[in-house]
Design a protein around this motif. Sequence first.
Motif, PDB file in Angstrom:
ATOM      1  N   LEU A 189       0.823  -1.214   0.000  1.00 57.43           N
ATOM      2  CA  LEU A 189       0.000   0.000   0.000  1.00 57.43           C
ATOM      3  C   LEU A 189       0.856   1.262   0.000  1.00 57.43           C
ATOM      4  O   LEU A 189       0.539   2.231  -0.696  1.00 57.43           O
ATOM      5  N   LEU A 190       1.930   1.260   0.771  1.00 63.75           N
ATOM      6  CA  LEU A 190       2.834   2.412   0.764  1.00 63.75           C
ATOM      7  C   LEU A 190       3.433   2.623  -0.619  1.00 63.75           C
ATOM      8  O   LEU A 190       3.530   3.759  -1.101  1.00 63.75           O
ATOM      9  N   SER A 191       3.835   1.537  -1.262  1.00 65.07           N
ATOM     10  CA  SER A 191       4.440   1.698  -2.596  1.00 65.07           C
ATOM     11  C   SER A 191       3.417   2.165  -3.624  1.00 65.07           C
ATOM     12  O   SER A 191       3.779   2.849  -4.578  1.00 65.07           O
ATOM     13  N   SER A 192       2.141   1.837  -3.392  1.00 62.16           N
ATOM     14  CA  SER A 192       1.092   2.255  -4.337  1.00 62.16           C
ATOM     15  C   SER A 192       0.575   3.665  -4.066  1.00 62.16           C
ATOM     16  O   SER A 192       0.317   4.421  -5.006  1.00 62.16           O
ATOM     17  N   PHE A 193       0.415   3.991  -2.789  1.00 63.67           N
ATOM     18  CA  PHE A 193      -0.257   5.240  -2.443  1.00 63.67           C
ATOM     19  C   PHE A 193       0.639   6.292  -1.809  1.00 63.67           C
ATOM     20  O   PHE A 193       0.190   7.413  -1.567  1.00 63.67           O
ATOM     21  N   ALA A 194       1.877   5.958  -1.519  1.00 62.36           N
ATOM     22  CA  ALA A 194       2.804   6.945  -0.955  1.00 62.36           C
ATOM     23  C   ALA A 194       4.159   6.847  -1.650  1.00 62.36           C
ATOM     24  O   ALA A 194       5.195   6.652  -1.006  1.00 62.36           O
ATOM     25  N   PRO A 195       4.174   6.995  -2.973  1.00 61.55           N
ATOM     26  CA  PRO A 195       5.449   6.836  -3.692  1.00 61.55           C
ATOM     27  C   PRO A 195       6.489   7.879  -3.291  1.00 61.55           C
ATOM     28  O   PRO A 195       7.689   7.579  -3.291  1.00 61.55           O
ATOM     29  N   GLU A 196       6.026   9.084  -2.916  1.00 58.78           N
ATOM     30  CA  GLU A 196       7.000  10.114  -2.494  1.00 58.78           C
ATOM     31  C   GLU A 196       7.706   9.675  -1.213  1.00 58.78           C
ATOM     32  O   GLU A 196       8.916   9.858  -1.066  1.00 58.78           O
ATOM     33  N   PHE A 197       6.926   9.116  -0.295  1.00 52.83           N
ATOM     34  CA  PHE A 197       7.511   8.629   0.959  1.00 52.83           C
ATOM     35  C   PHE A 197       8.502   7.500   0.676  1.00 52.83           C
ATOM     36  O   PHE A 197       9.609   7.485   1.202  1.00 52.83           O
ATOM     37  N   MET A 198       8.097   6.559  -0.170  1.00 54.17           N
ATOM     38  CA  MET A 198       8.954   5.413  -0.474  1.00 54.17           C
ATOM     39  C   MET A 198      10.220   5.849  -1.223  1.00 54.17           C
ATOM     40  O   MET A 198      11.242   5.182  -1.137  1.00 54.17           O
TER      41      MET A 198
END
Length: 114
Positions: free
Chosen positions: A50-59
Amino acid sequence: MSGSHSAPTGAIDYVEVEESPRFQELKRKHRSFVWPMTVAFLVWYFTYVLLSSFAPEFMATRVSGDITIGLLLGLGQFVTTFAITMGYVAFANRKLDPISSEIRDELEAKEPTA
């Protein structure tokens, strides 16, 4: 279900073995490790997805040079997999194998020789 089955003379009644308190204890101990680890790993895995899909800036946040949070979390998936595997092997050696060996020894003692 108990009492409604009968093994042929000299044969092992595997349903009886499965319903035995010792086998039930083995299954309970196995589940006590497997289910919590499964849930924990799936939560960890889907959090990563989910992080890689919805928080690409964070990742994509750089930690050091070209190393990003996403890369570290991705590598963490492998580390977690190996840690769970090693933990399960230690748990099985300590808690499951002694009970399993007892059950196997009892069955081998009952098994007719050919």
